[in-house]
Design a protein around this motif. Structure first.
Motif, PDB file in Angstrom:
ATOM      1  N   GLU A  46      98.020 107.769 -50.191  1.00 32.22           N
ATOM      2  CA  GLU A  46      98.812 108.963 -50.009  1.00 32.22           C
ATOM      3  C   GLU A  46      98.239 110.192 -50.479  1.00 32.22           C
ATOM      4  O   GLU A  46      98.719 111.304 -49.888  1.00 32.22           O
ATOM      5  N   ALA A  47      97.247 110.081 -51.172  1.00 39.18           N
ATOM      6  CA  ALA A  47      96.682 111.350 -52.155  1.00 39.18           C
ATOM      7  C   ALA A  47      95.935 111.954 -50.820  1.00 39.18           C
ATOM      8  O   ALA A  47      95.693 113.415 -51.097  1.00 39.18           O
ATOM      9  N   ARG A  48      95.528 111.498 -49.839  1.00 36.58           N
ATOM     10  CA  ARG A  48      94.559 112.075 -48.782  1.00 36.58           C
ATOM     11  C   ARG A  48      95.426 112.346 -47.593  1.00 36.58           C
ATOM     12  O   ARG A  48      94.784 112.838 -46.596  1.00 36.58           O
ATOM     13  N   VAL A  49      96.829 112.952 -47.619  1.00 29.95           N
ATOM     14  CA  VAL A  49      97.384 113.243 -46.394  1.00 29.95           C
ATOM     15  C   VAL A  49      98.177 114.385 -46.898  1.00 29.95           C
ATOM     16  O   VAL A  49      98.624 114.553 -48.162  1.00 29.95           O
ATOM     17  N   PRO A  50      98.799 115.238 -46.129  1.00 29.79           N
ATOM     18  CA  PRO A  50      99.621 116.449 -46.333  1.00 29.79           C
ATOM     19  C   PRO A  50     100.810 115.896 -46.854  1.00 29.79           C
ATOM     20  O   PRO A  50     101.405 114.797 -46.693  1.00 29.79           O
ATOM     21  N   ASP A  51     101.524 116.929 -47.394  1.00 34.87           N
ATOM     22  CA  ASP A  51     102.821 116.683 -48.120  1.00 34.87           C
ATOM     23  C   ASP A  51     103.784 116.412 -46.954  1.00 34.87           C
ATOM     24  O   ASP A  51     104.643 115.349 -47.378  1.00 34.87           O
ATOM     25  N   GLU A  52     103.882 116.812 -45.978  1.00 29.29           N
ATOM     26  CA  GLU A  52     104.636 116.760 -44.754  1.00 29.29           C
ATOM     27  C   GLU A  52     104.797 115.362 -44.244  1.00 29.29           C
ATOM     28  O   GLU A  52     105.517 114.776 -43.661  1.00 29.29           O
ATOM     29  N   VAL A  53     103.498 114.756 -44.489  1.00 31.71           N
ATOM     30  CA  VAL A  53     103.259 113.293 -43.813  1.00 31.71           C
ATOM     31  C   VAL A  53     103.422 112.193 -44.811  1.00 31.71           C
ATOM     32  O   VAL A  53     103.603 111.247 -44.306  1.00 31.71           O
ATOM     33  N   ALA A  54     103.482 112.708 -46.038  1.00 30.13           N
ATOM     34  CA  ALA A  54     103.552 111.669 -47.146  1.00 30.13           C
ATOM     35  C   ALA A  54     104.641 110.975 -46.864  1.00 30.13           C
ATOM     36  O   ALA A  54     104.650 109.564 -47.185  1.00 30.13           O
ATOM     37  N   PRO A  55     105.916 111.360 -46.717  1.00 33.63           N
ATOM     38  CA  PRO A  55     107.270 110.283 -46.246  1.00 33.63           C
ATOM     39  C   PRO A  55     106.991 109.109 -45.422  1.00 33.63           C
ATOM     40  O   PRO A  55     107.103 108.090 -45.352  1.00 33.63           O
ATOM     41  N   LEU A  56     105.996 109.902 -44.259  1.00 32.39           N
ATOM     42  CA  LEU A  56     105.669 108.920 -43.131  1.00 32.39           C
ATOM     43  C   LEU A  56     104.694 107.759 -43.604  1.00 32.39           C
ATOM     44  O   LEU A  56     104.875 106.589 -43.257  1.00 32.39           O
ATOM     45  N   VAL A  57     103.847 108.244 -44.363  1.00 35.43           N
ATOM     46  CA  VAL A  57     102.757 107.119 -44.798  1.00 35.43           C
ATOM     47  C   VAL A  57     103.428 106.322 -45.802  1.00 35.43           C
ATOM     48  O   VAL A  57     103.143 105.008 -45.750  1.00 35.43           O
ATOM     49  N   ARG A  58     104.498 106.630 -46.709  1.00 31.47           N
ATOM     50  CA  ARG A  58     105.122 105.972 -47.488  1.00 31.47           C
ATOM     51  C   ARG A  58     106.051 104.965 -46.763  1.00 31.47           C
ATOM     52  O   ARG A  58     106.142 103.748 -47.043  1.00 31.47           O
ATOM     53  N   ALA A  59     106.731 105.277 -45.660  1.00 25.59           N
ATOM     54  CA  ALA A  59     107.497 104.349 -44.546  1.00 25.59           C
ATOM     55  C   ALA A  59     106.523 103.515 -44.026  1.00 25.59           C
ATOM     56  O   ALA A  59     106.703 102.136 -44.120  1.00 25.59           O
ATOM     57  N   ILE A  60     105.131 103.816 -43.831  1.00 26.53           N
ATOM     58  CA  ILE A  60     103.973 102.853 -43.336  1.00 26.53           C
ATOM     59  C   ILE A  60     103.723 101.780 -44.118  1.00 26.53           C
ATOM     60  O   ILE A  60     103.555 100.675 -43.935  1.00 26.53           O
ATOM     61  N   ASN A  61     103.662 102.409 -45.509  1.00 25.15           N
ATOM     62  CA  ASN A  61     103.103 101.346 -46.523  1.00 25.15           C
ATOM     63  C   ASN A  61     104.152 100.361 -46.673  1.00 25.15           C
ATOM     64  O   ASN A  61     104.094  99.261 -47.133  1.00 25.15           O
ATOM     65  N   ASP A  62     105.355 100.778 -46.904  1.00 25.38           N
ATOM     66  CA  ASP A  62     106.530  99.762 -47.171  1.00 25.38           C
ATOM     67  C   ASP A  62     106.459  98.610 -46.050  1.00 25.38           C
ATOM     68  O   ASP A  62     106.566  97.786 -46.295  1.00 25.38           O
TER      69      ASP A  62
END
Length: 505
Positions: free
Chosen positions: A224-240
């Motif tokens: 998540e550290a390598r993605v923009p803040d706006e995309v971080a929730p989407l990445v967290r959802a994908i990680n979940d």
């Protein structure tokens, strides 16, 4: 902008570009119109000031040289003033001087008289747009009193009109000076928007490349550290989702490994018995009794294998979350009675007393909102487990009771077998777990299926002893086993309340 349905969803880059350029292209013609209006005001202001000064100077001269009514009715403008009024080469200038009675004293008679409703104020300068013949003109006019006139006497009128050639030319020059650069700025702005958007979308493209380059078995979290803040929730959802998928795949792999191990035993027994019979026949040592015993062992092994396969299918059905959409009101007493009836022959074969207690199906007032197939599988596995572990001469009782307040239905299956020690009560619900020392053959899936179905129906499950242990060693005083009792509580509704939605449809 055209709306896109979910099946026609296009590029995010194109979508953002459309929403950024559409307002820009819409605002641009509005900006042109506003620029034209502002340019007209800017172009008119200096010429109005000059025209007003001419009108005021003409009024001052007329007030000082107005002839008397007894001498002459007209007077001639001074040659220098007349030459000044006619000196403009780009525009035509008209002037007019009206006397106290509205008579024409000098100038052009074709200039229209103002039609102001308000009473005129002496020496107050006014402007208006009008026409002289086919020419559009800008007119400066004012009312004034001649020198020596008494207060309240009639007023004279001076008008100076000028065609709008210079104004139009200046307006066009201003518009050209403002609009023409916009034809260069607009494409440049579009290019800069495109470049900025491409730069902003670059982290998404990099994220897409990282995801596409992964191996199919790589379910590790995305950084998540390598993605923009706006995309971080989407990445967290994908990680979940990846974590849940990894857990599910791990459980499936473990389940399949255990299932293969459980099926290996009956299949190996089948193969061993078949090879043994073949060797005996080849050696000529087989007898009808030996063949019968071998065939019975083959039948038992195939029965165990079939039972394991059926329980694996039941486990898969119990874990299928999509079945929750097919729930319906279920008469749990009816399911329990039908299951007991199916197991009666097996209970008689094992010399066990299998019975049903509690509310009768036709008298049941409450319904469980669930899946009939899974609820039947739940009761079937509990009864099957009780029959397996209860020694000959024991009892197995299935009981369904209803909450007098109409909210809970309780299912109990109890036996008089050896019971389950408290230390093992959590383990028996794990797939393929079997208590040691019982000498009972089984797949170890029955109670795991029960646990899964209970969770699917959001019910509660309690496992305890059927009879109280009354001595320190855990044995009963009369020598009987403590037994095992499974108590499941389901949320329920009145039968009439569950039938109303069905009737309304």
């Amino acid at each position: 902008m055209p709306d896109r349905s979910p099946s026609q969803q296009g590029s995010l880059f194109g979508e953002i570009l459309d929403w950024m350029l559409a307002p820009l292209l819409l605002i641009w013609p509005i900006s042109v119109a506003l620029t034209w209006l502002v340019a007209q005001g800017i172009a008119s202001r200096p010429y109005d000031r000059e025209l007003g000064e001419v009108a005021r100077g003409l009024a001052l001269q007329s007030a000082a040289t107005t002839p008397s009514a007894r001498t002459k009715t007209r007077y001639a403008l001074a040659p220098e003033a007349a030459a000044l009024l006619r000196a403009d080469a780009s525009d035509t200038i008209y002037y007019q001087v009206l006397g106290l009675r509205g008579e024409l004293l000098a100038g052009d008679a074709k200039l229209p008289v103002p039609t102001d409703d308000a009473p005129p104020v002496p020496w107050e300068l006014h402007f208006r747009d009008d026409e002289v013949g086919i020419d559009a003109v800008r007119i400066a006019y004012l009312w004034f009193a001649p020198e020596g006139a008494a207060k309240g006497s009639p007023l004279m009128l001076v008008q100076v009109a000028e065609t709008d050639g210079k104004r139009a030319q200046l307006t066009n020059d201003i518009i050209k000076g403002v609009i023409l650069p916009q034809f260069v700025i607009l494409p440049l702005a579009v290019l800069l928007v495109w470049l900025a958007l491409a730069r902003g979308i670059a982290p998404l493209n990099e994220l897409q490349h990282r995801i596409r380059s992964r191996e199919s078995n790589d379910l590790s979290p995305i950084d998540e550290a390598r993605v923009p803040d706006e995309v971080a929730p989407l990445v967290r959802a994908i990680n979940d989702l990846l974590a849940r998928l990894d857990s599910s795949i791990s459980r499936q792999k473990h389940f399949l490994a255990d299932a293969a191990h459980q099926l290996k035993t009956p299949l190996a027994g089948l193969r061993t018995q078949a090879e043994f019979i073949q060797r005996e026949i080849d050696a000529g040592r087989s007898s009808p009794e030996d063949l019968k015993r071998s065939l019975q062992q083959i039948a038992r092994a195939s029965e165990r294998g079939a039972h394991t396969v059926n329980q694996l299918l039941s486990m898969a059905r119990a874990e299928d979350a999509e079945q929750a959409l097919n729930r319906e009101p279920v008469n749990l007493a009816d399911v329990a009675v039908e299951t007991v009836r199916d197991f009666v022959p097996r209970a008689l074969e094992r010399r066990l007393d299998l019975g049903y207690e509690g509310v009768q199906p036709d008298a049941a007032r409450l319904r469980v909102h669930g899946l009939p197939v899974l609820l039947g599988e739940l009761v079937r596995n509990l009864v099957d487990n009780a029959l397996l572990y209860t020694p000959a001469g024991g009892t197995v009782t299935v009981r369904v009771t209803e909450d007098p307040f109409g909210q809970v239905v309780v299912l109990q299956v109890e036996d008089s077998g050896p019971g389950i020690p408290p230390a093992e009560r959590d383990k028996v619900f794990q797939p393929f777990y079997r208590a040691l020392g019982t000498g009972v053959e089984g797949s170890g899936l029955g109670l795991a299926i029960v646990q899964e179905i209970v969770q699917q129906h959001e019910a509660s499950l309690v496992l305890d002893d059927t009879r109280v242990r009354r001595v320190a060693g855990g044995e009963l005083a009369d020598g009987q086993g403590p037994g095992a009792r499974f108590t499941i509580r389901f949320q329920a509704r009145m039968a009439s309340a569950t039938a109303e939605p069905e009737n309304s449809t």
